[in-house]
Write a protein that holds these residues in place. Sequence first.
Motif, PDB file in Angstrom:
ATOM      1  N   UNK A   1      -5.502  18.062  -6.141  1.00  0.00           N
ATOM      2  CA  UNK A   1      -4.168  18.993  -6.289  1.00  0.00           C
ATOM      3  C   UNK A   1      -2.842  17.998  -6.311  1.00  0.00           C
ATOM      4  N   UNK A   2      -2.012  18.602  -6.902  1.00  0.00           N
ATOM      5  CA  UNK A   2      -0.684  18.054  -6.850  1.00  0.00           C
ATOM      6  C   UNK A   2      -0.004  17.624  -5.700  1.00  0.00           C
ATOM      7  N   UNK A   3       0.493  16.597  -5.497  1.00  0.00           N
ATOM      8  CA  UNK A   3       1.345  16.376  -4.163  1.00  0.00           C
ATOM      9  C   UNK A   3       2.518  16.182  -4.583  1.00  0.00           C
ATOM     10  N   UNK A   4       3.477  16.346  -3.395  1.00  0.00           N
ATOM     11  CA  UNK A   4       4.978  16.008  -3.577  1.00  0.00           C
ATOM     12  C   UNK A   4       4.803  14.653  -3.872  1.00  0.00           C
ATOM     13  N   UNK A   5       6.259  14.216  -4.715  1.00  0.00           N
ATOM     14  CA  UNK A   5       6.688  12.770  -4.980  1.00  0.00           C
ATOM     15  C   UNK A   5       6.538  11.960  -3.668  1.00  0.00           C
ATOM     16  N   UNK A   6       6.531  10.737  -3.891  1.00  0.00           N
ATOM     17  CA  UNK A   6       6.352   9.814  -2.483  1.00  0.00           C
ATOM     18  C   UNK A   6       7.636   9.789  -1.831  1.00  0.00           C
ATOM     19  N   UNK A   7       8.802  10.103  -2.693  1.00  0.00           N
ATOM     20  CA  UNK A   7      10.282   9.924  -2.087  1.00  0.00           C
ATOM     21  C   UNK A   7      10.539  11.067  -1.520  1.00  0.00           C
ATOM     22  N   UNK A   8       9.654  12.088  -1.126  1.00  0.00           N
ATOM     23  CA  UNK A   8      10.159  13.500  -0.915  1.00  0.00           C
ATOM     24  C   UNK A   8       9.952  13.500   0.585  1.00  0.00           C
ATOM     25  N   UNK A   9      11.150  14.024   1.219  1.00  0.00           N
ATOM     26  CA  UNK A   9      11.039  14.214   2.537  1.00  0.00           C
ATOM     27  C   UNK A   9      10.984  15.685   3.112  1.00  0.00           C
ATOM     28  N   UNK A  45     -10.757  14.336  -5.674  1.00  0.00           N
ATOM     29  CA  UNK A  45     -11.387  12.886  -5.621  1.00  0.00           C
ATOM     30  C   UNK A  45     -10.217  11.923  -5.875  1.00  0.00           C
ATOM     31  N   UNK A  46      -9.139  12.108  -5.112  1.00  0.00           N
ATOM     32  CA  UNK A  46      -7.930  11.236  -5.207  1.00  0.00           C
ATOM     33  C   UNK A  46      -8.153   9.718  -4.977  1.00  0.00           C
ATOM     34  N   UNK A  47      -7.067   9.002  -5.356  1.00  0.00           N
ATOM     35  CA  UNK A  47      -6.923   7.551  -5.132  1.00  0.00           C
ATOM     36  C   UNK A  47      -6.577   7.670  -3.575  1.00  0.00           C
ATOM     37  N   UNK A  48      -7.004   6.559  -2.964  1.00  0.00           N
ATOM     38  CA  UNK A  48      -6.818   6.457  -1.252  1.00  0.00           C
ATOM     39  C   UNK A  48      -5.521   6.835  -0.858  1.00  0.00           C
ATOM     40  N   UNK A  49      -4.563   6.475  -1.530  1.00  0.00           N
ATOM     41  CA  UNK A  49      -2.979   6.651  -0.806  1.00  0.00           C
ATOM     42  C   UNK A  49      -2.658   8.122  -0.987  1.00  0.00           C
ATOM     43  N   UNK A  50      -3.082   8.780  -2.204  1.00  0.00           N
ATOM     44  CA  UNK A  50      -3.013  10.324  -2.523  1.00  0.00           C
ATOM     45  C   UNK A  50      -3.696  11.125  -1.480  1.00  0.00           C
ATOM     46  N   UNK A  85     -18.464  14.875   2.562  1.00  0.00           N
ATOM     47  CA  UNK A  85     -17.166  14.305   2.062  1.00  0.00           C
ATOM     48  C   UNK A  85     -16.164  14.590   2.722  1.00  0.00           C
ATOM     49  N   UNK A  86     -16.042  15.629   3.588  1.00  0.00           N
ATOM     50  CA  UNK A  86     -14.897  15.737   4.702  1.00  0.00           C
ATOM     51  C   UNK A  86     -15.080  15.000   5.736  1.00  0.00           C
ATOM     52  N   UNK A  87     -16.222  14.658   6.048  1.00  0.00           N
ATOM     53  CA  UNK A  87     -16.419  13.681   7.240  1.00  0.00           C
ATOM     54  C   UNK A  87     -16.342  12.276   6.638  1.00  0.00           C
ATOM     55  N   UNK A  88     -16.617  11.941   5.413  1.00  0.00           N
ATOM     56  CA  UNK A  88     -16.315  10.481   5.054  1.00  0.00           C
ATOM     57  C   UNK A  88     -14.720  10.211   5.003  1.00  0.00           C
ATOM     58  N   UNK A 137      -9.505 -10.477 -10.116  1.00  0.00           N
ATOM     59  CA  UNK A 137      -8.300  -9.692 -10.204  1.00  0.00           C
ATOM     60  C   UNK A 137      -7.969  -9.090  -9.051  1.00  0.00           C
ATOM     61  N   UNK A 138      -6.430  -9.084  -8.991  1.00  0.00           N
ATOM     62  CA  UNK A 138      -5.813  -8.256  -7.566  1.00  0.00           C
ATOM     63  C   UNK A 138      -6.030  -6.762  -7.651  1.00  0.00           C
ATOM     64  N   UNK A 139      -6.482  -6.504  -6.310  1.00  0.00           N
ATOM     65  CA  UNK A 139      -6.926  -4.947  -6.134  1.00  0.00           C
ATOM     66  C   UNK A 139      -6.045  -4.280  -5.470  1.00  0.00           C
ATOM     67  N   UNK A 140      -5.440  -3.158  -5.983  1.00  0.00           N
ATOM     68  CA  UNK A 140      -4.532  -2.173  -5.432  1.00  0.00           C
ATOM     69  C   UNK A 140      -5.380  -1.297  -4.539  1.00  0.00           C
ATOM     70  N   UNK A 141      -5.467  -1.427  -3.283  1.00  0.00           N
ATOM     71  CA  UNK A 141      -6.290  -0.626  -2.449  1.00  0.00           C
ATOM     72  C   UNK A 141      -5.861   0.712  -2.509  1.00  0.00           C
ATOM     73  N   UNK A 142      -4.305   1.136  -2.498  1.00  0.00           N
ATOM     74  CA  UNK A 142      -4.042   2.489  -2.580  1.00  0.00           C
ATOM     75  C   UNK A 142      -4.446   3.274  -3.711  1.00  0.00           C
ATOM     76  N   UNK A 143      -4.906   2.581  -4.896  1.00  0.00           N
ATOM     77  CA  UNK A 143      -5.104   3.069  -6.133  1.00  0.00           C
ATOM     78  C   UNK A 143      -6.722   3.269  -6.093  1.00  0.00           C
ATOM     79  N   UNK A 144      -7.402   2.818  -5.361  1.00  0.00           N
ATOM     80  CA  UNK A 144      -8.732   2.835  -5.408  1.00  0.00           C
ATOM     81  C   UNK A 144      -9.201   4.332  -5.009  1.00  0.00           C
ATOM     82  N   UNK A 145     -10.099   4.759  -5.696  1.00  0.00           N
ATOM     83  CA  UNK A 145     -10.487   6.309  -5.154  1.00  0.00           C
ATOM     84  C   UNK A 145     -11.292   6.124  -3.748  1.00  0.00           C
ATOM     85  N   UNK A 146     -10.912   7.260  -2.967  1.00  0.00           N
ATOM     86  CA  UNK A 146     -11.420   7.282  -1.640  1.00  0.00           C
ATOM     87  C   UNK A 146     -13.062   7.008  -1.628  1.00  0.00           C
ATOM     88  N   UNK A 147     -13.536   7.750  -2.628  1.00  0.00           N
ATOM     89  CA  UNK A 147     -15.031   7.843  -2.678  1.00  0.00           C
ATOM     90  C   UNK A 147     -15.458   6.260  -3.061  1.00  0.00           C
TER      91      UNK A 147
END
Length: 163
Positions: A1-9, A45-50, A85-88, A137-147
Amino acid sequence: GKLLPADSDSSPDELGDAAYGSQFNHHYHPDGVFRKVPPGWTFPMNQLQKMYQYWHCGNQLQKICPMKHFHSVDVSFLGDSARIRLNEVKQLMEIIDKTASRNGAKPTRKMNMSSTNTCFLRGKAGLKIPTTTPTGRKRDIGRLKWSSAITYLPKEPKRRRVI
């Protein structure tokens, strides 16, 4: 689903918001059960940070509460794999939360995007995911899919069934 922008409070903060729960809907499903997600919802099936943002902030556009408040019945209409998946996801998020707390960014019951992102940045190291790929290569952990992130967790030993 769509999330609020990261700078949204615009998510409520921890300070006394009596109407916090009323902003989220319970959705009636064809099997007669009210769930925290609408009938057409699919497991993200979002990226980890999302996913961490979804876990702590939910999806306010669809009025879906933070995933940390989900129970297995909320995803049971999607089949057994959704409960797994929810438990993971819960397992991953708990590791991030515990590490963030140890690093001075304790997650709270109600969080906004800013505090969620701070917790994620301070907690992602707890997953012990290598910061470089096998090819160097450098890995951006936040962009890695949670799965994908779940595959880096230590495997629990299989329990033998006693018959």
